[in-house]
Scaffold this motif. Structure first.
Motif, mmCIF file in Angstrom:
data_model
loop_
_atom_site.group_PDB
_atom_site.id
_atom_site.type_symbol
_atom_site.label_atom_id
_atom_site.label_comp_id
_atom_site.label_asym_id
_atom_site.label_seq_id
_atom_site.Cartn_x
_atom_site.Cartn_y
_atom_site.Cartn_z
ATOM 1 N N ARG A 300 0.818 -1.214 0.000
ATOM 2 C CA ARG A 300 0.000 0.000 0.000
ATOM 3 C C ARG A 300 0.853 1.266 0.000
ATOM 4 O O ARG A 300 0.490 2.273 -0.627
ATOM 5 C CB ARG A 300 -0.938 -0.005 1.219
ATOM 6 C CG ARG A 300 -1.893 1.184 1.279
ATOM 7 C CD ARG A 300 -2.964 0.999 2.333
ATOM 8 N NE ARG A 300 -3.797 -0.154 2.016
ATOM 9 C CZ ARG A 300 -4.827 -0.117 1.154
ATOM 10 N NH1 ARG A 300 -5.128 1.008 0.535
ATOM 11 N NH2 ARG A 300 -5.549 -1.202 0.944
ATOM 12 N N THR A 322 -8.859 1.683 -8.330
ATOM 13 C CA THR A 322 -7.761 1.202 -7.488
ATOM 14 C C THR A 322 -7.095 -0.008 -8.121
ATOM 15 O O THR A 322 -7.747 -0.869 -8.723
ATOM 16 C CB THR A 322 -8.272 0.813 -6.083
ATOM 17 O OG1 THR A 322 -9.303 -0.167 -6.213
ATOM 18 C CG2 THR A 322 -8.816 2.033 -5.360
ATOM 19 N N ILE A 325 -3.545 -4.376 -4.590
ATOM 20 C CA ILE A 325 -2.637 -3.984 -3.501
ATOM 21 C C ILE A 325 -2.350 -5.194 -2.643
ATOM 22 O O ILE A 325 -3.244 -5.989 -2.315
ATOM 23 C CB ILE A 325 -3.265 -2.850 -2.647
ATOM 24 C CG1 ILE A 325 -3.566 -1.636 -3.512
ATOM 25 C CG2 ILE A 325 -2.350 -2.483 -1.489
ATOM 26 C CD1 ILE A 325 -4.341 -0.539 -2.800
#
Length: 327
Positions: A300, A322, A325
């Motif tokens: 992250r 996004t 991650i």
């Protein structure tokens, strides 16, 4: 938005990225990291500045460490032009677009134009820099990761499409890009002048901020050497991500943080992009091999941590998509 067609005849001619001013809190601690551990060479130093170059470079400096009351920030990113009169054309170009322009004096450089891009990243352009004797065959100097040359900048942008349009207009060409399939907006892009994968890259995020500056090394084994050295000399906590091989660029990589939090990439084995009709490669944001060819996701911190530019306000990213991650 689609990637723009390359502008092969820009108003002024930029050859490559050149150098970076990093603000630091403790010059001795920074020297221990960049010189004694990483392997850059000192070309001049004082109580306030340390000038550094990599082993293949003939120009006086590629990194300037500057003692500052704003440590962990970046003052400017520097680029070299093809000719002296490109500087005058650059001033006319940026002035016509409402960007600030100022002629400044820099040690070891000729006439230097200070300006800013569309999001406020401070940029300086020069043509002449003091030239030094070659040291690339002085192998007694090779230590640390054996950095050969500065390779690229990567910055967080609140609007990657707008950043790409701006740099495309001044002649930077897209080599690879990440597109969000839902909005068709750019999430990241890699752009070059010197014929590698990139001189400047943009990653979606709160910005503008510097994501990292990268140095090119001859082979991945030097990265392993640096990891062993950092792990046994008090820098194990500065190792952030890697080693690994990127899907984008195909380069072998490692990311580390300097004592003030500036992110440094060590970079090896990318490919040439010299042809003006070189087609850019498209990646999907959710492709697990985009970040790392072997499928490992980035932490992250890699998507959130960056260093600000002095005097430049940041804004949140417009695109809310996004990536993958690491847990």
């Amino acid at each position: 938005m689609p990637v723009p067609a390359p502008n092969l005849y820009p108003d002024f001619n930029t050859i490559r990225l050149s150098h970076l001013y990093l603000n630091v809190s403790d010059l001795a601690a920074s020297r221990a990291f960049y010189v004694d551990t990483f392997g850059l060479q000192v070309t001049d130093e004082s109580d306030t500045h340390i000038y550094l170059r990599a082993l293949e470079e003939r120009g006086h400096h590629c990194i300037i460490l500057q003692k500052s009351d704003q440590p962990g920030t970046v003052e400017t990113m520097g680029f070299k032009t093809y000719a002296e009169d490109d500087l005058d054309r650059a001033e006319a170009y940026f002035s016509a677009r409402g960007r600030p322009t100022e002629w400044i004096t820099r040690p070891y450089q000729g006439r230097t134009l200070l300006t800013a891009d569309n999001h406020g990243i401070p940029l300086e352009f020069y043509h002449k820099m003091d030239r030094l004797k070659p040291i690339h065959q002085n192998y007694a100097l090779y230590h640390g990761v054996r950095p050969l040359r500065i390779d690229h900048f990567n910055c967080f942008s609140p609007d990657v499409d707008a950043s790409v349009a701006f740099y495309n207009d001044i002649g930077f060409r897209v080599t690879e890009y990440t597109e969000d399939e839902e909005s068709h907006a750019l999430w990241a892009a890699w752009m070059h002048r010197k014929g590698g994968v990139h001189d400047m890259a943009f990653t979606n995020g709160t910005g503008p901020r510097m994501h990292h500056v990268a140095f090119w090394v001859a082979n991945p084994l030097h990265i392993i050497d640096l990891l062993d050295l950092m792990a046994t000399t008090g820098y194990v906590g500065n190792i952030e991500r890697g080693p690994g091989r990127h899907g984008i660029s195909n380069a072998f990589f490692l990311y580390v943080l300097d004592p003030d939090g500036h992110r440094i990439e060590i970079y090896s084995s990318d490919y040439q992009t010299l042809d003006p009709d070189h087609e850019p490669i498209k990646w999907d944001l959710k492709d697990p091999q985009r970040q790392t060819l072997w499928g490992a996701a980035a932490p992250r911190s890699w998507f959130e941590h960056g260093t600000k530019f002095v005097g430049t306000e940041t804004q949140e990213a417009q695109l809310k998509a996004t990536p993958i991650i690491a847990p």
